[in-house]
Design a protein around this motif. Sequence first.
Motif, PDB file in Angstrom:
ATOM      1  N   UNK A   1      35.578  71.605  51.433  1.00  0.00           N
ATOM      2  CA  UNK A   1      36.265  72.542  50.547  1.00  0.00           C
ATOM      3  C   UNK A   1      37.201  73.478  51.305  1.00  0.00           C
ATOM      4  N   UNK A   2      37.014  73.624  52.627  1.00  0.00           N
ATOM      5  CA  UNK A   2      37.814  74.598  53.368  1.00  0.00           C
ATOM      6  C   UNK A   2      39.061  73.992  54.013  1.00  0.00           C
ATOM      7  N   UNK A   3      39.244  72.658  53.947  1.00  0.00           N
ATOM      8  CA  UNK A   3      40.454  72.056  54.490  1.00  0.00           C
ATOM      9  C   UNK A   3      40.708  70.718  53.797  1.00  0.00           C
ATOM     10  N   UNK A   4      41.918  70.256  53.906  1.00  0.00           N
ATOM     11  CA  UNK A   4      42.296  68.998  53.271  1.00  0.00           C
ATOM     12  C   UNK A   4      41.646  67.812  53.979  1.00  0.00           C
ATOM     13  N   UNK A   5      41.570  66.698  53.252  1.00  0.00           N
ATOM     14  CA  UNK A   5      41.050  65.463  53.843  1.00  0.00           C
ATOM     15  C   UNK A   5      42.042  64.912  54.851  1.00  0.00           C
TER      16      UNK A   5
END
Length: 912
Positions: A244-248
Amino acid sequence: MRRITGKTKDETLIELQSATESQTGDENGGNSVSSLSERVTLPGHAETEKLQPNKDTVFFRDGVRRIDYVLSYVDDKDGEKKQERRREFEANLEKQGLELETEDKSDSKDQKTYFLKIHAPWEVLATYADVLKIKVPFKLSDIPHGHDVPLEWLSHPFRLPDHIMRPQPDYFTYPFDKNKTDFFLINDKDTFFPPSTRNRIVFYILARCPYYKEGRKERDKTGIKRLLSNGTYTAAFPLHDCPYWKRARNAECESERYNLYKHWARFLCFYKEQPLNLIRKYYGEKIGIYFAWLGFYTEMLFFAAVMGVICFTYGVLSYEDNRSSKEICDPHIGGSIVMCPLCDKKCPFWKLNSTCLSSWQSHLFDNEGTVFFAIFMGIWVTLFLEFWKRRQARLEYEWDLVDFEEEQQQLQIRPEFEIRCTNKRLNKITQEMEPYLPTSSKCVRFCLSSATVILWISLIVACIIGVIAYRLAVHAAFASIIKDPMRKIQVVGRFITPQLATSVTASCINFVIIMILNFFYERVAVWITDMEIPKTHLEYENRLTMKMFLFQFVNYYSSCFYVAFFKGKFVGYPGDYSYMFGKWSKLRNEECDPGGCLIELTTQLVIVMAGKQLWGNIQEALLPLMRNWWSNRKGRHHPENHSSRWEQDHGLLNFSQLGLFYEYLEMVIQFGFITLFVASFPLAPLLALCNNILEIRVDSWKFTTQFRRPVASKARNIGAWQEILNAVAILSVVTNAFIMAFTSDMIPRMVFLYAYGKNASMRGYVNNSLSIYNISQIPNDNMPEEGGNWFDNTTSTCRYRDYRYPPGHAREYTHTMQFWHILAAKMAFIIIMEHVVFVVKFFVAWMIPDVPSVVKARFKRERYLIQEYLHNYEVEKVKIQMSASFMTEQPSEVSSMTDKQEVLSECLEPPS
């Protein structure tokens, strides 16, 4: 497990690394590989070599097949039966066409847990999409979303980026048909069905897949739910698409979870609109409709809160104009009036001016503005429900839910119903055999369910009676303590009356009892509903909703109903008091303060409502925060560095099937507080507004960061909660009318002002509202233990709150004509207020259509275009078939015609 042979170790590693690096990109670009580990078995070597360039992936080891569902299990001592069940279950899943891949426990962090990854190939998705009639796009929509709003620039600070609000284009959709794949917009079969739809299809298969051996029919051995309950599997869940804290890192992952957290779940976004389309795309329509309703409810609360603050401000500004409180506080008026004891033996005679502070407090909520606010809230609740219907109709159209309910009723039969109902009969609609519950069994289960509900409601009533008995018993104790100068609490006694002390402590005890009973009600309601074996998920939720709300309604509101409509209404008078359980119990019914019972209702409402909201926020926010803090202390702040995507999600909380049920219940109970008893506390909508602003962000934070990804499910509306809200809205008009008439002192003051006061003034109202009683006629059982010597025998009478003739009158101690005039005025006020509010409610409901005309026009337009497009598709298909048939049959037809012409010419040729 892929095995590579025939090459050296170095060659193999180089190939794997180059294949990995070709698929790996930087984090910002979103191009990343999706393999967890590659096991390489070399000739002559038993050891395995692992490459783990990126564990945070949602794909199989091949980096192509997407993980649609994950099952986890742990081998234990009693694992033989469980192993057998898993073998049969997984074999049946493979027969259904699903593809499986297992992660060994040695790859997990705890070295104990196995993870079974499930992928649904195109053939399985297409088959079940056809069965479930899932709507998919077939043509890009050409209908505009809407028109420009005047002064649209004012809303810019509250708006989100368009790619977040509308994460996908708007399409015309149609139920999927496996035989018409060329009709739909299928650019890529791997991405045609979004992850939420894939998860839903796989869960549908898991819930109905048996785990008995081939050739045996053990109906109870079916479905993932039973395997979870008996410990065969420890968890079953779909995966989040990224942290949830960074993009895939992988470009094929949507990173929708990250977008939801960034633009929705953070508290700093509290003033922003909610990305409902993205919520619906990621979590499904059922969760999307909940947040749409909660957001709309919070928006409407803003107007009620503003009006409540205005009414409360009026009470504050008119503080100095309160003639009644001035008379009570005046030492020459209130200080000279001796009041009769409020309880037997322990309560002394007391001076009226001792209630000075409570009378001023009561005026803040009991004034002319309160009547206006009660009428306003009756109209507000109608506007809220009617405008929500319009918003809901728009969402139904935009989210393709218009025709969903009938499909859900027919197709979404609960697996528990199919398992437990062995009888079958023909469905007249589908013409298929389906399980059913015999009428005799239904009657028995209904009777047992009703008896259980009555029993538990009786328990609630018994607890409320116990709290009332506490109030009656402890009031005397507080009266003796607070009034005793030897206790050295006279300073406190000036601000805390026995009535206030009793009300506050009783409210706190009642709140604790409510919380304890809630723990049992939740389990009892679920047990009763399971026993009834509802057929569909919708029927199950509706039945559970009605039972739980009935329990909660009695549990939360019964104490408020007692204070509002019973306390102080059946007291009697000195010499003939009424007792709760008869005179032998010595529990004399409570009297209201001379300032009125409304302030006690306000106290009860504030403690229960605020306490419930505070406790709910502690459960929802603080406990997960503490859990995260403890995890961070153990070094799990960035689990993606050493844990796979399925392990990260495995450590999250499970979102149960009834997760949304409790969220709705919490808000509907709050809705009851701000509507049923709002006349006693105009600031209740403001309290609810502040709570809901926090509630939206807490709920979104929980969904995004604390819960596993729930299986996407559909719902076209808020279900049975809509009817409950309508019932509460109608009941609120009645309760507020009765509160203003019988709990508030508004009507007695108005009658005195216009019928009995001099020069249309409130001067003398307090003296007029108190009746006189001869102290010498008070029975010994009612007299204070002190004997009444404290007032130096300066008076022979005491006063009490009622309208009765004085001693010595021909009709002494019977009700005066003023009492009957006030009673008639109260009844007239109730009738007038109810009729005015109901007329306005029905007029507003008639004026505001449930479905906006724009939505009706768009829906008709879409239906027309769908039929036209489908017709053209069928015509073109027929043309293509006819053309192909003509091309194959044309040569044979030409040759046969030539032969026929030759024969005919020979026959017609004249003989030589």
